[in-house]
Design an enzyme around this catalytic site. Sequence first.
Site, PDB file in Angstrom:
ATOM      1  N   GLY A   1      35.815  37.699  50.486  1.00  0.00           N
ATOM      2  CA  GLY A   1      34.980  38.649  51.206  1.00  0.00           C
ATOM      3  C   GLY A   1      33.504  38.343  51.066  1.00  0.00           C
ATOM      4  N   ASN A   2      33.088  37.874  49.885  1.00  0.00           N
ATOM      5  CA  ASN A   2      31.687  37.541  49.680  1.00  0.00           C
ATOM      6  C   ASN A   2      31.243  36.403  50.590  1.00  0.00           C
ATOM      7  OD1 ASN A   2      30.740  39.353  47.567  1.00  0.00           O
ATOM      8  ND2 ASN A   2      32.249  38.360  46.276  1.00  0.00           N
TER       9      ASN A   2
ATOM     10  N   LYS B   1      42.482  40.170  46.226  1.00  0.00           N
ATOM     11  CA  LYS B   1      42.964  39.590  47.485  1.00  0.00           C
ATOM     12  C   LYS B   1      43.725  38.288  47.274  1.00  0.00           C
ATOM     13  CE  LYS B   1      40.146  35.949  48.725  1.00  0.00           C
ATOM     14  NZ  LYS B   1      39.576  35.765  47.429  1.00  0.00           N
TER      15      LYS B   1
ATOM     16  N   LYS C   1      37.405  48.386  38.437  1.00  0.00           N
ATOM     17  CA  LYS C   1      36.734  47.928  39.649  1.00  0.00           C
ATOM     18  C   LYS C   1      35.731  48.964  40.155  1.00  0.00           C
ATOM     19  CE  LYS C   1      38.913  43.998  40.397  1.00  0.00           C
ATOM     20  NZ  LYS C   1      38.230  42.703  40.491  1.00  0.00           N
TER      21      LYS C   1
END
Length: 310
Positions: free
Chosen positions: A10-11, A210, A126
Site C-alpha cells: 500500500g505504501n 496483506k 496496529k
Amino acid sequence: MSKIVVALGGNALGDTPETQLENARIAAKSLAPLVIAGHSLVVCHGNGPQVGIIKLAFDTASEAGAVPAMPFPECSAMSQGYIGYHLQHAIDEEIEREGGRGIPVITMLTQTIVDENDPAFDDPTKPIGSYYDEETAKRLAAENGHVYKEDAGRGWRRVVASPKPIDIYETISLRALFYAREVIIAGGGGGIPIVKREHGYEGVDAVIDKDFAAAKIAELVEADYFIILTAVDKVAINFNTPAQQDLSLITCAQAREFIEQGQFAPGSMLPKVQAAMSFIEATPQGHAIITSLEMAKDALDGKTGTQIVN
C-alpha cells in the site's frame, strides 16, 4: 501458462488520490506484461496509508458532529474500493496499450476469515486513525473500550489486532474468475476481517497483513507463483551494512535460521519472508519470489529476485 498471485504494498501507492493514481499506472506497467504473456493474475494490495486516511476523515468529521462515526471494517471496505478502482483502470489501460484485447479486469471486495480466539486480539498492535494527547486517549478508552497506545512520540492512537488469515470468504468466486483468466484485484489491505458467528459472519476491528492474506489467496487458488513486490530486487542478510549479502535462493529451513538471527526487520521484510514460507509450506509445488515492482517479469523469468523453496 502460469497462475500468479502478486502482493503489492500500500505504501508503494502513495498517500493522496493523485499520487495513488499515478503510482497505480507505474505498477500496471510491471503487471500488464504478465497478463499479455498469457498468465492468469490476482493482484493483492496493501492499504496502510489509505485506510488510515479514511478513518481519520470520519473521526474528525464525527467529532465535529458532521457525520456518524464509521466502523473500521467499513473503512477497510472503502479503501478496497477506491484503490481497486485506480488499479483496475490502470491495468486495463496498460493491457490495451500493449495490444491485449478482451481480458477483463475486476475488483473483488474481499472478506478474510480470522479466528476470534487468535492471540493477536489479546495484544493489539496496529495503530489506526487519529492522534490524541494522553488525557484524551484515556478518556476515549474509558468511553468506548478501545485500546490506545503511544505511537513513536507523535501522540496516542487507537490500536487494533493483526490476526492471521485462516480462509477467504470469496474463495469459490476467486477460483472461478481465476480459471476464466480474468485479472482480479482482491484481498485489498489484507481483506475485511470477519469472524464466524452463530448465524453468519461479522466484521471485526482488525488489520490483516496483506502479505499473509495474499499468501492465503495464492494457496486457495492453487497458484503456481506467489510474488511479493517490495522496494528491493532481492532479500538480503546483514542489510545496509558492508557485509550485506543478497540472496537469490533460500530454503524455508535457511529462512527460519535467518529469522532466528534477527536478519529481517519486523514490519518490513520479516512478514514478507514469513508469508512466502507459509505459501510454500502449504503449496510445495508452487514458487515464492520476493523482488521489486520493476523486476516482476524478470524475477518470473529467473533473472532476479529471491526465490524461497522447501
